[in-house]
Scaffold this motif. Structure first.
Motif, short mmCIF file in Angstrom:
data_model
loop_
_atom_site.label_atom_id
_atom_site.label_comp_id
_atom_site.label_asym_id
_atom_site.label_seq_id
_atom_site.Cartn_x
_atom_site.Cartn_y
_atom_site.Cartn_z
N THR A 714 32.81 36.77 43.92
CA THR A 714 33.80 37.78 44.53
C THR A 714 34.53 38.68 43.72
OG1 THR A 714 35.88 36.21 43.83
CG2 THR A 714 34.63 35.59 45.88
N HIS A 715 35.04 40.06 43.95
CA HIS A 715 35.92 40.66 43.03
C HIS A 715 36.79 40.08 42.21
CE1 HIS A 715 36.85 44.86 41.99
NE2 HIS A 715 38.12 44.43 41.92
N GLN A 716 37.45 39.20 42.72
CA GLN A 716 38.87 38.58 42.16
C GLN A 716 38.09 37.69 40.93
OE1 GLN A 716 41.05 35.72 44.41
NE2 GLN A 716 42.79 35.97 42.98
N GLU A 717 37.12 37.17 41.16
CA GLU A 717 36.40 36.13 40.06
C GLU A 717 35.89 37.08 38.86
OE1 GLU A 717 34.69 32.54 42.41
OE2 GLU A 717 33.59 34.13 42.50
N ILE A 718 35.40 38.21 39.37
CA ILE A 718 34.86 39.23 38.37
C ILE A 718 36.04 39.79 37.30
CG2 ILE A 718 33.93 41.57 37.96
CD1 ILE A 718 31.85 41.00 40.57
N MET A 719 37.18 40.02 38.08
CA MET A 719 38.11 40.74 37.40
C MET A 719 39.16 39.82 36.54
SD MET A 719 37.37 43.57 38.12
CE MET A 719 38.77 44.41 37.35
N GLN A 720 38.72 38.55 36.90
CA GLN A 720 39.35 37.58 35.96
C GLN A 720 38.64 37.33 34.64
OE1 GLN A 720 39.78 34.08 38.69
NE2 GLN A 720 41.71 34.85 39.45
N GLY A 721 37.54 37.73 34.81
CA GLY A 721 36.55 37.44 33.68
C GLY A 721 35.93 36.10 33.58
N GLY A 722 34.87 35.87 33.10
CA GLY A 722 34.27 34.59 33.07
C GLY A 722 32.78 34.83 32.74
N LYS A 723 32.14 33.68 32.96
CA LYS A 723 30.29 33.89 32.73
C LYS A 723 29.73 33.17 33.96
CE LYS A 723 27.27 32.73 28.99
NZ LYS A 723 27.06 32.01 27.85
N LYS A 734 13.27 26.62 46.99
CA LYS A 734 13.98 26.96 48.56
C LYS A 734 14.80 25.80 48.73
CE LYS A 734 9.82 29.06 49.82
NZ LYS A 734 8.50 29.09 50.80
N GLU A 735 14.71 24.72 48.21
CA GLU A 735 15.72 23.51 48.54
C GLU A 735 17.03 23.65 48.37
OE1 GLU A 735 16.45 18.69 48.01
OE2 GLU A 735 14.63 19.58 47.16
N LEU A 736 17.26 24.33 47.03
CA LEU A 736 18.65 24.78 46.57
C LEU A 736 19.11 26.03 47.33
CD1 LEU A 736 20.90 24.91 44.56
CD2 LEU A 736 19.39 26.36 43.21
N ASN A 737 18.13 27.08 47.59
CA ASN A 737 18.74 28.24 48.20
C ASN A 737 19.05 28.40 49.45
OD1 ASN A 737 18.24 29.66 45.60
ND2 ASN A 737 16.17 30.17 45.91
N ASN A 738 18.61 27.41 50.24
CA ASN A 738 18.88 27.23 51.64
C ASN A 738 20.37 26.73 51.74
OD1 ASN A 738 16.77 27.61 53.53
ND2 ASN A 738 15.59 25.79 52.88
N THR A 739 20.90 26.43 50.60
CA THR A 739 22.47 26.21 50.58
C THR A 739 23.25 27.24 50.13
OG1 THR A 739 22.44 25.15 48.35
CG2 THR A 739 21.92 23.57 50.25
N MET A 740 22.64 28.36 49.91
CA MET A 740 23.28 29.41 49.19
C MET A 740 23.60 30.65 50.20
SD MET A 740 21.34 29.61 45.30
CE MET A 740 22.36 30.73 44.81
N ALA A 741 23.38 30.50 51.37
CA ALA A 741 23.39 31.71 52.40
C ALA A 741 24.90 32.31 52.31
CB ALA A 741 23.36 31.42 53.82
N VAL A 742 24.80 33.52 52.05
CA VAL A 742 26.06 34.44 52.16
C VAL A 742 26.60 34.29 53.46
CG1 VAL A 742 27.25 36.37 51.65
CG2 VAL A 742 25.55 35.79 50.34
N SER A 743 27.94 34.49 53.91
CA SER A 743 28.79 34.31 55.01
C SER A 743 29.45 35.86 54.99
CB SER A 743 29.68 33.39 55.41
OG SER A 743 30.51 33.71 56.38
N SER A 744 29.21 36.58 56.22
CA SER A 744 30.23 37.91 56.28
C SER A 744 31.52 37.52 56.43
CB SER A 744 29.37 38.79 57.18
OG SER A 744 29.65 38.19 58.54
N LYS A 745 32.02 36.32 56.73
CA LYS A 745 33.31 35.76 56.88
C LYS A 745 33.90 35.33 55.74
CE LYS A 745 32.59 36.13 61.25
NZ LYS A 745 33.02 37.19 61.98
N ALA A 746 33.01 35.53 54.39
CA ALA A 746 33.74 35.15 53.17
C ALA A 746 34.54 36.34 52.56
CB ALA A 746 32.51 34.81 51.98
N TYR A 747 35.74 36.30 52.09
CA TYR A 747 36.50 37.18 51.82
C TYR A 747 36.94 36.91 50.14
CZ TYR A 747 36.99 38.52 56.46
OH TYR A 747 36.79 38.80 57.77
N ASN A 748 37.36 38.04 49.69
CA ASN A 748 37.74 38.31 48.21
C ASN A 748 39.06 37.43 48.02
OD1 ASN A 748 38.31 38.99 45.37
ND2 ASN A 748 39.17 40.70 46.24
#
Length: 748
Positions: A714-723, A734-748
């Motif tokens: 998220t933008h908020q995470e970027i602006m707080q700094g981090g790694k 593929k096993e891991l990535n199947n759990t990484m789907a982005v949602s268009s309902k996710a908000y900053n």
């Protein structure tokens, strides 16, 4: 000494040398990696000349011959130069500006050709040409004159090194015209033998453009000739077409410095530009200052890579992302307003050159990360346009609305800044401006409001489907703005409008399809055809333009499997030899056109259906295949920072699929390490472990030391700094990535 001891010594020496070499590389200024010629050949339409970040002046060579390839005034394949004008557009598809042309000459050549309207010119060679941020140089071979230019924000500085000649001259041509641009009223006044003042008013893409100037020279001219419509005239001179020739006698290797201050408001503002920014004639100091300005901006993102070519591409893209918007106001705050009167910016710098149909997608989201100090001025500039005209700009240039392209895409720029917590502008005024722009009756918004879609009409650029989709996205942005400001009625109204994409969605073909006023789809629909119903695109490229509700689009197309298959087809359905591709369909991968903006988010859509490894592979292929460190290194118009901003985001490993959501979807990081030095003093670091050309797949992700199983930051995470740490692999996890789907309902 035994052989093993010798080997150890040799290895130690080599290790020290390697460390010293790496240290030396690390100490090289980042401006060294910028190649301003990228995009000056092929369809890029960039200029190689001198400017500073977001500056008013773009002092660059002009070939002097019109044409699509010379939209930016320069085309790498050409072999002549007709002068150096002070204002240029970067990477656009429309030709304008080219104000205040300056050309040094002497008695060695008097050649003229019809193609450049019989202006003085010289041949040149790329072997005797160079450019770096804030600097351009070329040898004018026919005259034996070395030309160098640099700039400050509002002044252009020329340095001409002449050979010995009793007939050396400097031509200042206000009647010079190219492509869409044409002068309407010009004025030259010789104040003394060091100083010229005047203005150039013109029409073109910008219908009412005004540039006032003051020009000062380091050496007094011995005499001059002024011309009115190509006839000798007296000083001062005023006409549609004026020019002045300054006459000199020069010694061998004699240098003459010429500096030009600009204002879009009046001559007083131009004098102030010189007074504050260019009070002396030390060309090298100006050049050094310009280089330092660029270095400080490029230092905002530090990357680590052993591949110098990729480093050059990255820093050139970062450079090109800062060539627009451009300053419009002078040091008094005055500028030519979009209401054709002289306005004043109080408490902010007024910018213009807003190519919003392009730049709302990635360029402006990038600015919210690395130029948070300038974003309030940009928002206030958009709001100033609203106060001057009653609407936010569509594509504004030099205090004019060009109405180029579609949408009311100042809206996502404003809303994105607001939702990211950027302050320094009137929030209620911003909301009022967004709403007013969405409720206007022009550009078929009235039909859109009445019918829920833009119908087909006889206009050759009806763009009905594209308008419907772009308006719907902007409406979603207004809905989020209304929700945050606790305006529930407006929220419901605009959220409903944001679903208008469904009104042009054809469930039979699973494409967005043009509709007639009787609410029926047109017949004889061919998705890959380029028609008046799609803005610089076809139905394949606009099929995915629902970033506000990707889940809804997935469902409409038939679910995740059908959506994936359709995406696969997008990237594999290659044009046939007999297909007629328009000039803007470039960078083709199947029906995907990276050379034009509607496609820019599409490679990231696999993330939304549990197939992020396909996004990772495709993004890496685009990064590797569509950008080069060559003059033809852009696969399409650079478009005022959008093409380059896509690269910056994607090379770092993420991209704003929904530009106003404050969420960045993961792709495939190109570099082993990158650090964003934020203006709030914090650092955001991206590390890619085990990264290589082959290892383009994400195996796992860590955020601040903890494993995460989501496909975004998220933008908020970027602006707080981090790694942010990506561990890369040759094969998809593929096993891991199947759990990484982005949602268009996710908000900053």
């Amino acid at each position: 000494m035994n052989k093993y001891g010798l080997i150890c010594i040799v290895c130690a020496i080599l290790l020290v040398n390697c460390k010293e070499a790496k240290k030396e590389i690390d100490q090289v200024k980042l401006t060294h990696y910028v190649n301003p010629f990228i995009g000056s050949d092929g369809p890029g339409n960039t200029y190689p000349g001198a400017t500073v970040p977001y500056g008013m002046v773009q002092l660059s060579p002009d070939i002097g011959i019109p044409g699509w390839d010379r939209i930016a005034g320069y085309f790498y394949q050409d072999s002549i130069i007709s002068g150096f004008s002070h204002m240029h557009l970067t990477g656009t598809g429309a030709g304008d500006l080219y104000d205040i042309l300056v050309m040094p000459t002497n008695s060695r050549s008097n050649k003229r050709i019809k193609e450049n309207n019989f202006k003085p010119f010289s041949s040149f060679s790329h072997d005797k040409e160079g450019a770096s941020p804030g600097y351009y140089t070329v040898d004018l071979l026919d005259y034996g004159i070395k030309a160098e230019v640099t700039t400050t924000e509002r002044t252009g500085i020329h340095k001409y090194t002449f050979p010995e000649d009793d007939a050396s001259q400097i031509h200042v041509d206000l009647g010079y015209t190219l492509n869409w641009d044409s002068p309407t009223d010009t004025y030259i006044h010789v104040k003394d033998n060091y100083t010229i003042e005047g203005y150039r008013k013109s029409t073109g893409w910008a219908k009412d453009q005004r540039v006032y100037f003051v020009m000062q020279l380091s050496k007094p001219f011995e005499s001059y000739n002024v011309f009115k419509n190509d006839s000798l005239a007296d000083n001062p001179v005023k006409a549609k077409d004026t020019k002045i020739i300054l006459n000199y006698k020069t010694d061998d290797n004699e240098e003459i410095i010429l500096k030009t201050g600009l204002s879009t408001a009046n001559i007083e503002g131009a004098y102030k530009s010189l007074e504050i920014e260019a009070s002396h004639f030390d060309f090298e100091l100006y050049r050094t200052q310009a280089d330092s300005l660029w270095e400080s901006q490029l230092q905002k993102i530090k990357i680590e890579t052993d591949e110098v070519e990729k480093k050059k591409i990255f820093y050139t893209m970062l450079y090109q992302s800062m060539l627009a918007p451009t300053l419009l106001s002078d040091h008094y705050g005055h500028y030519k307003g979009a209401n054709d009167t002289i306005m004043k910016a109080d408490g902010f710098n007024r910018y213009d050159t807003f190519s919003l149909w392009d730049t709302y997608r990635a360029a402006h989201p990038l600015y919210t990360i690395i130029h948070t100090d300038k974003v309030p001025d940009m928002i206030n500039s958009l709001l100033a346009h609203y106060k001057e005209t009653g609407l936010l700009p569509v594509w504004s240039l030099q205090g004019n609305e060009t109405n180029m392209m579609i949408g009311y895409h100042a809206v996502p720029v404003v809303v994105d800044a607001y939702l990211k917590g950027i302050e320094g502008f009137d929030v209620e005024l911003a909301y009022e401006a967004c709403k007013a722009s969405a409720m206007d009756n022009s550009r078929q918004i009235d039909d859109y409001m009445d019918m829920g879609f833009v119908p087909v009409d006889e206009d050759h650029e009806n763009w009905s489907v594209s308008k419907t989709l772009e308006y719907a996205y902007d409406d979603w942005c207004i809905a989020q703005f209304a929700k945050s400001l606790e305006k529930p009625k407006d929220y419901d109204y605009f959220l409903k409008r944001s679903e208008n994409w469904l009104n042009v969605f054809d469930s039979q073909t699973t494409f967005m399809r043009p509709k007639k006023r009787d609410n029926t789809f047109i017949k004889d629909f061919v998705p890959k055809a380029y028609s008046p119903y799609f803005c610089e695109s076809n139905a394949w490229q606009y099929a995915w333009s629902v970033p506000q509700n990707i889940e809804g689009l997935v469902k409409a197309i038939g679910g995740e499997e059908a959506f994936t298959k359709k995406l696969d087809s997008m990237f594999s359905l290659n044009p046939l030899p007999e297909d007629k591709l328009p000039i803007f369909s470039t960078g083709m991968i199947g029906q995907y056109a990276h050379g034009n903006e509607p496609s820019h988010h599409v490679a990231y859509l696999y993330n939304y259906v549990g197939k992020p490894w396909k996004t990772q592979a495709m993004v890496r292929d685009i990064l590797e295949g569509q950008y080069k460190n060559t003059p033809d290194g852009h696969c399409g118009n650079e478009d005022c920072g959008q093409m380059s901003s896509w690269y910056i985001f994607s090379a770092l490993g993420f991209y704003p699929v929904n530009p106003a959501q404050g969420v960045y979807s993961f792709g495939s990081p190109l570099f082993n390490n990158a650090i964003i030095n934020l203006e709030n003093g914090k650092q955001f670091e991206i590390q890619a472990i085990n990264n290589s050309k082959e290892n383009k797949y994400i195996h796992s992700v860590q955020w601040n030391g903890a494993e995460i199983n989501r496909g975004y930051i998220t933008h908020q995470e970027i602006m707080q700094g981090g790694k942010l740490i990506f561990t890369m692999d040759k094969f998809p996890n593929k096993e891991l990535n199947n759990t990484m789907a982005v949602s268009s309902k996710a908000y900053n």
